[in-house]
Design an enzyme around this catalytic site. Structure first.
Site, PDB file in Angstrom:
ATOM      1  N   LEU A  80    -106.325 108.283 -24.837  1.00  0.00           N
ATOM      2  CA  LEU A  80    -106.266 107.900 -23.428  1.00  0.00           C
ATOM      3  C   LEU A  80    -105.209 108.705 -22.676  1.00  0.00           C
ATOM      4  O   LEU A  80    -105.109 108.605 -21.448  1.00  0.00           O
ATOM      5  CB  LEU A  80    -105.936 106.402 -23.305  1.00  0.00           C
ATOM      6  CG  LEU A  80    -106.801 105.438 -24.122  1.00  0.00           C
ATOM      7  CD1 LEU A  80    -106.409 104.001 -23.816  1.00  0.00           C
ATOM      8  CD2 LEU A  80    -108.278 105.646 -23.840  1.00  0.00           C
ATOM      9  N   ALA A  82    -103.258 111.282 -20.557  1.00  0.00           N
ATOM     10  CA  ALA A  82    -103.677 112.266 -19.553  1.00  0.00           C
ATOM     11  C   ALA A  82    -102.651 112.317 -18.433  1.00  0.00           C
ATOM     12  O   ALA A  82    -101.916 111.349 -18.206  1.00  0.00           O
ATOM     13  CB  ALA A  82    -105.031 111.883 -18.957  1.00  0.00           C
ATOM     14  N   SER A 125    -114.429 111.304 -17.902  1.00  0.00           N
ATOM     15  CA  SER A 125    -114.344 110.739 -16.555  1.00  0.00           C
ATOM     16  C   SER A 125    -115.528 111.129 -15.676  1.00  0.00           C
ATOM     17  O   SER A 125    -116.054 112.247 -15.766  1.00  0.00           O
ATOM     18  CB  SER A 125    -113.048 111.247 -15.913  1.00  0.00           C
ATOM     19  OG  SER A 125    -113.086 111.103 -14.525  1.00  0.00           O
ATOM     20  N   GLU A 127    -115.205 111.999 -12.824  1.00  0.00           N
ATOM     21  CA  GLU A 127    -114.773 113.153 -12.014  1.00  0.00           C
ATOM     22  C   GLU A 127    -115.448 114.431 -12.502  1.00  0.00           C
ATOM     23  O   GLU A 127    -115.482 115.423 -11.776  1.00  0.00           O
ATOM     24  CB  GLU A 127    -113.252 113.306 -12.067  1.00  0.00           C
ATOM     25  CG  GLU A 127    -112.495 112.252 -11.288  1.00  0.00           C
ATOM     26  CD  GLU A 127    -112.665 112.366  -9.782  1.00  0.00           C
ATOM     27  OE1 GLU A 127    -112.639 113.489  -9.262  1.00  0.00           O
ATOM     28  OE2 GLU A 127    -112.849 111.322  -9.133  1.00  0.00           O
ATOM     29  N   TYR A 149    -108.138 118.394 -12.436  1.00  0.00           N
ATOM     30  CA  TYR A 149    -108.281 117.252 -13.357  1.00  0.00           C
ATOM     31  C   TYR A 149    -109.705 117.176 -13.904  1.00  0.00           C
ATOM     32  O   TYR A 149    -109.926 117.038 -15.118  1.00  0.00           O
ATOM     33  CB  TYR A 149    -107.929 115.953 -12.616  1.00  0.00           C
ATOM     34  CG  TYR A 149    -108.290 114.683 -13.366  1.00  0.00           C
ATOM     35  CD1 TYR A 149    -107.473 114.179 -14.372  1.00  0.00           C
ATOM     36  CD2 TYR A 149    -109.466 113.975 -13.068  1.00  0.00           C
ATOM     37  CE1 TYR A 149    -107.815 113.018 -15.054  1.00  0.00           C
ATOM     38  CE2 TYR A 149    -109.807 112.811 -13.743  1.00  0.00           C
ATOM     39  CZ  TYR A 149    -108.982 112.331 -14.732  1.00  0.00           C
ATOM     40  OH  TYR A 149    -109.314 111.180 -15.404  1.00  0.00           O
TER      41      TYR A 149
HETATM   42  P1  NDP Z   1    -102.812 106.121 -16.839  1.00  0.00           P
HETATM   43  O1  NDP Z   1    -102.397 107.243 -15.956  1.00  0.00           O
HETATM   44  O2  NDP Z   1    -102.461 104.728 -16.444  1.00  0.00           O
HETATM   45  O3  NDP Z   1    -102.256 106.382 -18.325  1.00  0.00           O
HETATM   46  C1  NDP Z   1    -102.107 107.658 -18.863  1.00  0.00           C
HETATM   47  C2  NDP Z   1    -101.243 107.568 -20.090  1.00  0.00           C
HETATM   48  O4  NDP Z   1    -101.066 108.883 -20.647  1.00  0.00           O
HETATM   49  C3  NDP Z   1     -99.837 107.015 -19.861  1.00  0.00           C
HETATM   50  O5  NDP Z   1     -99.539 106.120 -20.898  1.00  0.00           O
HETATM   51  C4  NDP Z   1     -98.959 108.256 -19.981  1.00  0.00           C
HETATM   52  O6  NDP Z   1     -97.633 107.994 -20.418  1.00  0.00           O
HETATM   53  C5  NDP Z   1     -99.718 109.020 -21.038  1.00  0.00           C
HETATM   54  N1  NDP Z   1     -99.325 110.426 -21.113  1.00  0.00           N
HETATM   55  C6  NDP Z   1     -99.121 111.300 -20.095  1.00  0.00           C
HETATM   56  N2  NDP Z   1     -98.764 112.501 -20.570  1.00  0.00           N
HETATM   57  C7  NDP Z   1     -98.740 112.411 -21.931  1.00  0.00           C
HETATM   58  C8  NDP Z   1     -98.468 113.306 -22.963  1.00  0.00           C
HETATM   59  N3  NDP Z   1     -98.123 114.574 -22.722  1.00  0.00           N
HETATM   60  N4  NDP Z   1     -98.553 112.877 -24.245  1.00  0.00           N
HETATM   61  C9  NDP Z   1     -98.884 111.593 -24.521  1.00  0.00           C
HETATM   62  N5  NDP Z   1     -99.156 110.676 -23.565  1.00  0.00           N
HETATM   63  C10 NDP Z   1     -99.095 111.085 -22.272  1.00  0.00           C
HETATM   64  O7  NDP Z   1    -104.406 106.253 -17.018  1.00  0.00           O
HETATM   65  P2  NDP Z   1    -105.507 105.111 -17.258  1.00  0.00           P
HETATM   66  O8  NDP Z   1    -104.986 104.137 -18.231  1.00  0.00           O
HETATM   67  O9  NDP Z   1    -106.037 104.665 -15.954  1.00  0.00           O
HETATM   68  O10 NDP Z   1    -106.678 105.958 -17.915  1.00  0.00           O
HETATM   69  C11 NDP Z   1    -106.731 106.175 -19.335  1.00  0.00           C
HETATM   70  C12 NDP Z   1    -107.522 107.442 -19.602  1.00  0.00           C
HETATM   71  O11 NDP Z   1    -108.836 107.325 -19.058  1.00  0.00           O
HETATM   72  C13 NDP Z   1    -106.925 108.711 -18.966  1.00  0.00           C
HETATM   73  O12 NDP Z   1    -107.198 109.786 -19.829  1.00  0.00           O
HETATM   74  C14 NDP Z   1    -107.714 108.865 -17.684  1.00  0.00           C
HETATM   75  O13 NDP Z   1    -107.725 110.214 -17.249  1.00  0.00           O
HETATM   76  C15 NDP Z   1    -109.081 108.397 -18.150  1.00  0.00           C
HETATM   77  N6  NDP Z   1    -109.942 107.845 -17.114  1.00  0.00           N
HETATM   78  C16 NDP Z   1    -109.480 106.859 -16.309  1.00  0.00           C
HETATM   79  C17 NDP Z   1    -110.285 106.320 -15.330  1.00  0.00           C
HETATM   80  C18 NDP Z   1    -109.809 105.215 -14.461  1.00  0.00           C
HETATM   81  O14 NDP Z   1    -110.478 104.931 -13.476  1.00  0.00           O
HETATM   82  N7  NDP Z   1    -108.709 104.553 -14.778  1.00  0.00           N
HETATM   83  C19 NDP Z   1    -111.667 106.806 -15.132  1.00  0.00           C
HETATM   84  C20 NDP Z   1    -112.082 107.783 -16.119  1.00  0.00           C
HETATM   85  C21 NDP Z   1    -111.239 108.288 -17.044  1.00  0.00           C
HETATM   86  P3  NDP Z   1     -96.476 107.662 -19.336  1.00  0.00           P
HETATM   87  O15 NDP Z   1     -96.823 106.320 -18.834  1.00  0.00           O
HETATM   88  O16 NDP Z   1     -95.232 107.701 -20.116  1.00  0.00           O
HETATM   89  O17 NDP Z   1     -96.567 108.733 -18.295  1.00  0.00           O
HETATM   90  P1  GDP Z   2    -110.037 109.263  -8.130  1.00  0.00           P
HETATM   91  O1  GDP Z   2    -111.478 108.957  -7.912  1.00  0.00           O
HETATM   92  O2  GDP Z   2    -109.654 109.343  -9.572  1.00  0.00           O
HETATM   93  O3  GDP Z   2    -109.549 110.423  -7.361  1.00  0.00           O
HETATM   94  O4  GDP Z   2    -109.266 107.932  -7.636  1.00  0.00           O
HETATM   95  P2  GDP Z   2    -108.320 107.666  -6.370  1.00  0.00           P
HETATM   96  O5  GDP Z   2    -108.150 106.183  -6.296  1.00  0.00           O
HETATM   97  O6  GDP Z   2    -107.084 108.492  -6.410  1.00  0.00           O
HETATM   98  O7  GDP Z   2    -109.190 108.172  -5.128  1.00  0.00           O
HETATM   99  C1  GDP Z   2    -110.470 107.643  -4.837  1.00  0.00           C
HETATM  100  C2  GDP Z   2    -110.946 108.151  -3.487  1.00  0.00           C
HETATM  101  O8  GDP Z   2    -110.147 107.584  -2.456  1.00  0.00           O
HETATM  102  C3  GDP Z   2    -110.873 109.687  -3.295  1.00  0.00           C
HETATM  103  O9  GDP Z   2    -112.081 110.121  -2.723  1.00  0.00           O
HETATM  104  C4  GDP Z   2    -109.734 109.871  -2.308  1.00  0.00           C
HETATM  105  O10 GDP Z   2    -109.887 111.005  -1.440  1.00  0.00           O
HETATM  106  C5  GDP Z   2    -109.863 108.581  -1.496  1.00  0.00           C
HETATM  107  N1  GDP Z   2    -108.621 108.228  -0.786  1.00  0.00           N
HETATM  108  C6  GDP Z   2    -108.504 108.015   0.553  1.00  0.00           C
HETATM  109  N2  GDP Z   2    -107.221 107.755   0.857  1.00  0.00           N
HETATM  110  C7  GDP Z   2    -106.516 107.805  -0.302  1.00  0.00           C
HETATM  111  C8  GDP Z   2    -105.137 107.628  -0.604  1.00  0.00           C
HETATM  112  O11 GDP Z   2    -104.295 107.374   0.248  1.00  0.00           O
HETATM  113  N3  GDP Z   2    -104.780 107.751  -1.925  1.00  0.00           N
HETATM  114  C9  GDP Z   2    -105.697 108.039  -2.897  1.00  0.00           C
HETATM  115  N4  GDP Z   2    -105.278 108.119  -4.161  1.00  0.00           N
HETATM  116  N5  GDP Z   2    -107.003 108.231  -2.625  1.00  0.00           N
HETATM  117  C10 GDP Z   2    -107.410 108.111  -1.351  1.00  0.00           C
END
Ligand code: NDP
Ligand code: GDP
Length: 332
Positions: A80, A82, A125, A127, A149
């Site tokens: 997870l 990222a 993702s 994305e 990303y």
């Molecule tokens: P978060 O940003 O909340 O969590 C990311 C985690 O990665 C944190 O624990 C962070 O640690 C850790 N991390 C960052 N850099 C490193 C590194 N160099 N080595 C080890 N760990 C690291 O993300 P989410 O929990 O929301 O998402 C989990 C995964 O799912 C991610 O890969 C995200 O890209 C992917 N994803 C998420 C979606 C969503 O909507 N939430 C949708 C699709 C995919 P620290 O807290 O210390 O920075």
């Molecule tokens: P993403 O889908 O992983 O980029 O999730 P985000 O929650 O960061 O963004 C979702 C959508 O919301 C994107 O299309 C952004 O351009 C839009 N958006 C509009 N205003 C904002 C803002 O103030 N912050 C973020 N993060 N997104 C915004």
């Protein structure tokens, strides 16, 4: 007792996944990078900090991964980790690719070299679909990422498929659409809005600046989505799955839902700041989770209305307790 190894344990999904796996009796090893301040608020909120075994490691450092997999020999690995914020990926594209892209490759290499029996989950993702090529995206929809990303995630997705096909690893890629919760980071738009609603409601601020209000996302609840991750690793064969709700909602409607929850008119509080527009936007995402429903028996349980209400309630409670804390201090 089965052992699970989670990278990104301190993130939103890491916390909910740890909760799920502990409830199923797993030993949970959580890897986190060494930072100047420990980021344990999510694990603390779920009362999990004492139940998981936290170990130091970084996905950009292959040697730390090799050592950890050799020590713990996990049955299941959930990658997870990222740099997960799309906006930041334009400011730090190389770092994003090192963590989000090469990080996954490092972990796959470590699995291949040290413990190829482990089952591997890659957090892919929506994305990756970016500039969408079909109105509703499935596992077969062509990809067109729109941010560093998205590109990094596409690299790690194809590496996961490639390690499955070339080295026979049990490696799955979960193509998860946006999923949110009270544990979502404050920079993401849902939590930015629900936090602002709570602060505005209690008079701590009077405006929130947002970017593109027309973008649409398929938002689900993170606690529902981590179950799909686990289910993927319980199948006979490794495969890739779209995880989504099948409904999409604009940022404008998100604002309406969130402000309506406290009977406020969102148009009085939301301002558009063009600086918050992205260099290349993902205008709309809408997933089709039919395969997950058919093969995993997974369906989302939380509507976007329930999700946003839950997030506003939780932020109202947080702001209330912050205010109590400040009031308490003024009597000292
Ligand atoms: P978060 O940003 O909340 O969590 C990311 C985690 O990665 C944190 O624990 C962070 O640690 C850790 N991390 C960052 N850099 C490193 C590194 N160099 N080595 C080890 N760990 C690291 O993300 P989410 O929990 O929301 O998402 C989990 C995964 O799912 C991610 O890969 C995200 O890209 C992917 N994803 C998420 C979606 C969503 O909507 N939430 C949708 C699709 C995919 P620290 O807290 O210390 O920075
Ligand atoms: P993403 O889908 O992983 O980029 O999730 P985000 O929650 O960061 O963004 C979702 C959508 O919301 C994107 O299309 C952004 O351009 C839009 N958006 C509009 N205003 C904002 C803002 O103030 N912050 C973020 N993060 N997104 C915004």
């Amino acid at each position: 007792m089965r052992t699970a190894f989670i990278t990104g344990i301190t993130g939103q999904d890491g916390a909910y996944l740890a909760e799920l796996l502990l409830s199923k009796g797993y030993r949970v090893i959580g890897m986190r990078p060494q930072r100047s301040t420990a980021n344990l608020w999510r694990l603390n909120e779920l009362n999990l900090t004492e139940q998981v075994e936290l170990v130091e490691g970084d996905v950009t450092d292959l040697s730390s991964l090799v050592k950890l997999l050799d020590t713990y020999k996990p049955d299941e690995i959930y990658n997870l980790a990222a740099q997960s914020f799309v906006g930041t990926s334009w400011n730090q594209p190389i770092l994003t690719c090192q963590i989000t892209g090469i990080g996954a490759l490092n972990l796959l290499e470590a699995v291949r070299m040290v413990h190829p029996e482990s089952k591997y989950y890659q957090a892919s993702s929506s994305e990756m679909f970016g500039k969408i090529q079909q109105p509703q995206q499935t596992e077969d929809t062509p990809f067109y990422p729109r941010s560093p990303y998205g590109v990094a995630k596409l690299f790690s997705h194809w590496m996961t498929v490639n390690y499955r096909e070339s080295h026979g690893l049990f490696a799955c890629s979960g193509i998860l659409f946006n999923h949110e919760s009270p544990l979502r980071g404050l920079q993401f738009v849902t939590r930015k809005v629900t936090d602002a609603v709570a602060r505005i409601y209690y008079g701590l601020t009077d405006k929130v600046q947002l970017g593109n209000l027309d973008a649409q996302r398929d938002w689900g609840f993170a606690r529902d989505y981590v179950e799909a991750m686990w289910l993927m690793l319980q199948q006979e064969q490794p495969d890739d799955y779209v995880i989504a709700t099948g409904t999409t909602t604009s940022i404008r409607t998100l604002c309406e839902l969130a402000f309506n929850h406290v009977n406020l008119d969102w148009t009085r509080y939301v301002e558009v700041d063009p600086k918050l527009y992205r260099p290349a936007e993902v205008e709309v995402l809408l997933g089709d989770p039919s395969k997950a429903s058919r093969q995993l028996g997974w369906t989302p349980r939380t509507s976007v209305e329930q999700l946003i209400s839950m997030m506003v309630e939780s932020d109202l409670q947080r702001v209330r307790s912050e205010m109590k804390h400040v009031e308490g201090r003024s009597f000292l």
